[in-house]
Design an enzyme around this catalytic site. Structure first.
Site, PDB file in Angstrom:
ATOM      1  N   ARG A 128       0.824  -1.214   0.000  1.00 12.05           N
ATOM      2  CA  ARG A 128       0.000   0.000   0.000  1.00 12.05           C
ATOM      3  C   ARG A 128       0.851   1.255   0.000  1.00 12.05           C
ATOM      4  NH1 ARG A 128      -4.015   2.445   4.698  1.00 12.05           N
ATOM      5  NH2 ARG A 128      -5.500   3.502   3.300  1.00 12.05           N
ATOM      6  N   SER A 176      -7.531   6.961  -0.425  1.00 13.21           N
ATOM      7  CA  SER A 176      -7.242   5.537  -0.342  1.00 13.21           C
ATOM      8  C   SER A 176      -8.164   4.978   0.731  1.00 13.21           C
ATOM      9  CB  SER A 176      -5.780   5.294   0.030  1.00 13.21           C
ATOM     10  OG  SER A 176      -5.541   3.913   0.225  1.00 13.21           O
ATOM     11  N   SER A 177      -9.061   4.080   0.339  1.00 12.01           N
ATOM     12  CA  SER A 177     -10.090   3.595   1.256  1.00 12.01           C
ATOM     13  C   SER A 177      -9.493   2.838   2.431  1.00 12.01           C
ATOM     14  CB  SER A 177     -11.066   2.683   0.515  1.00 12.01           C
ATOM     15  OG  SER A 177     -11.711   3.359  -0.527  1.00 12.01           O
ATOM     16  N   GLN A 178     -10.270   2.729   3.495  1.00 16.72           N
ATOM     17  CA  GLN A 178      -9.873   1.969   4.666  1.00 16.72           C
ATOM     18  C   GLN A 178      -9.683   0.508   4.261  1.00 16.72           C
ATOM     19  OE1 GLN A 178     -12.647   2.603   7.801  1.00 16.72           O
ATOM     20  NE2 GLN A 178     -11.505   1.429   9.322  1.00 16.72           N
ATOM     21  N   PRO A 179      -8.542  -0.085   4.552  1.00 19.97           N
ATOM     22  CA  PRO A 179      -8.296  -1.468   4.112  1.00 19.97           C
ATOM     23  C   PRO A 179      -9.361  -2.467   4.533  1.00 19.97           C
ATOM     24  CG  PRO A 179      -6.236  -0.449   4.770  1.00 19.97           C
ATOM     25  CD  PRO A 179      -7.327   0.531   5.123  1.00 19.97           C
TER      26      PRO A 179
END
Length: 376
Positions: A41, A90-93
């Site tokens: 990431r 960047s979305s929450q994993p």
């Protein structure tokens, strides 16, 4: 391009995040777990903006440690701003893991996926790791985002089809798709997506997974190109909206608050903190702009709400409301609250969506229950 941190440290931190996602139940599929372990990431998020708008970057010695910690935590990170407003993230994993598992992909059968909203390219890399370069198409409307994502994907060894395009139109050149996944909020399902799904019935039918309102909906083809149905998934999903064309960055202006005669309302301020009720509001009245007064426990005691059409309402601490504008916005919220309480406070998982040609309806507890038409 940023200088990589110590690879061993990054691998260790990434493994710890993946283990946390597995322990919490968000990551259960071994194949997706492997993808999260292998795709770095930090390469796709070399910087982000904190809540004050400050740039936190791998290239800045003063913020590098904070950056490195953040990209290896279960956090959504704002990665693009236009005119002072956040326009990509960047979305929450954990949310990414939930969505990827809900996408129901199959290995080794040539399944093709269209991703709407490339963003950083991280989600596209996860999809490509699982399915292969030729099986993934990802589109975004922002040229600079597409260019950066393509570079990062290549750097990490992934080469999906990265396309500059309006996501609402999908990408017909490479259709049909077995799955379409959107990483941006929609108010209704674009007809182009439905037309670009594979034919089939049952488990072979093409499927769409997207944030509609503030929850995820998964629908599948049920007949012709514009016929589909499905249900919402449990929990919330808060995403930035699908963008059409370039972003102009002009902030929304809030009209002045109403000062007219107040009336009593049956909607308590506490309801505004109920995510299940807020989901229904995101369907009934999308794009509301809220502002709250909170008590010491962080619970709402009063609120102001603006609609894009210029309608405004204010809920006061004494349980009264004042309104102004072309219609009674608060009456719509009261009507939704009545349905919500009469049906025991349903969460998103009790709602579904039916698409029949150009009409789209969200329903509660079955197609014959209370329903709301979506605006195109």
């Amino acid at each position: 391009m940023t200088t990589d941190p110590d690879l061993a440290q990054a691998t260790t931190r990434r493994a710890a995040l993946v283990q946390a996602l597995a322990d919490s139940g968000e990551l259960t599929d071994p194949a997706w777990r492997t993808a999260f372990e292998r795709v770095p990431r930090h390469v796709f998020v070399p910087y982000f903006y904190d809540h004050m708008g400050r740039r936190i970057s791998a290239d800045d010695a003063d913020t590098r440690d904070a950056w490195f910690d953040a990209v290896h935590e279960d956090r959504a990170l704002v990665t693009h701003r236009t005119g002072g407003a956040a326009t990509s993230s960047s979305s929450q994993p954990s949310v990414m893991a939930t969505m990827l598992e809900a996408l129901r992909v199959e290995d080794g059968v040539g399944m093709k996926v269209l991703e709407i909203g490339t963003g950083t390219g991280y989600n596209a890399a996860l999809l490509t790791h699982r399915l292969g370069n030729d099986s993934v198409v990802t589109v975004d409307t922002e040229p600079d985002l597409i260019a950066a994502a393509r570079t990062r994907l290549t750097e990490t060894g992934y080469e999906p089809n990265v396309v500059l395009a309006d996501g609402a139109h999908g990408h017909p050149d490479l259709a049909p798709y077995d799955r379409i996944i959107a990483t941006c909020r929609i108010d209704s399902v674009p007809p182009a997506w439905l037309r670009q799904l594979t034919d089939g019935t049952g488990s072979d039918a093409g499927q769409i997974l997207a944030p509609l309102g503030n929850a995820l909906v998964r629908i599948h083809r049920t007949g012709g190109p514009l016929q589909a149905e499905g249900c919402f998934l449990p929990g919330g999903a808060y995403f930035m909206p699908l963008r059409h064309g370039t972003v102009d960055g002009i902030p929304v202006r809030r009209p002045a608050l109403p000062t007219g005669k107040a009336r009593r309302t049956d909607v308590p301020a506490s309801a505004l903190a109920d995510n299940a009720y807020r989901f229904l509001l995101s369907i009934v009245e999308p794009h509301l702009d809220w502002q709250y007064d909170l008590d010491d426990a962080g619970k709402p005691t009063a609120a102001r709400v603006w609609s894009p059409d210029g309608t405004i309402a204010a809920l006061h601490p004494d349980g009264t409301v004042t309104e102004a504008g072309p219609r009674s916005l608060w009456s719509r919220l009261e009507e939704a609250y009545r349905v919500f309480t009469e049906h025991d406070g349903p969460g998103p998982e009790r709602y579904g969506l039916t698409v029949d040609h150009e009409a789209q309806r969200v329903w509660l507890d079955g197609p014959g229950g209370p329903c709301w038409s979506l605006r195109p």
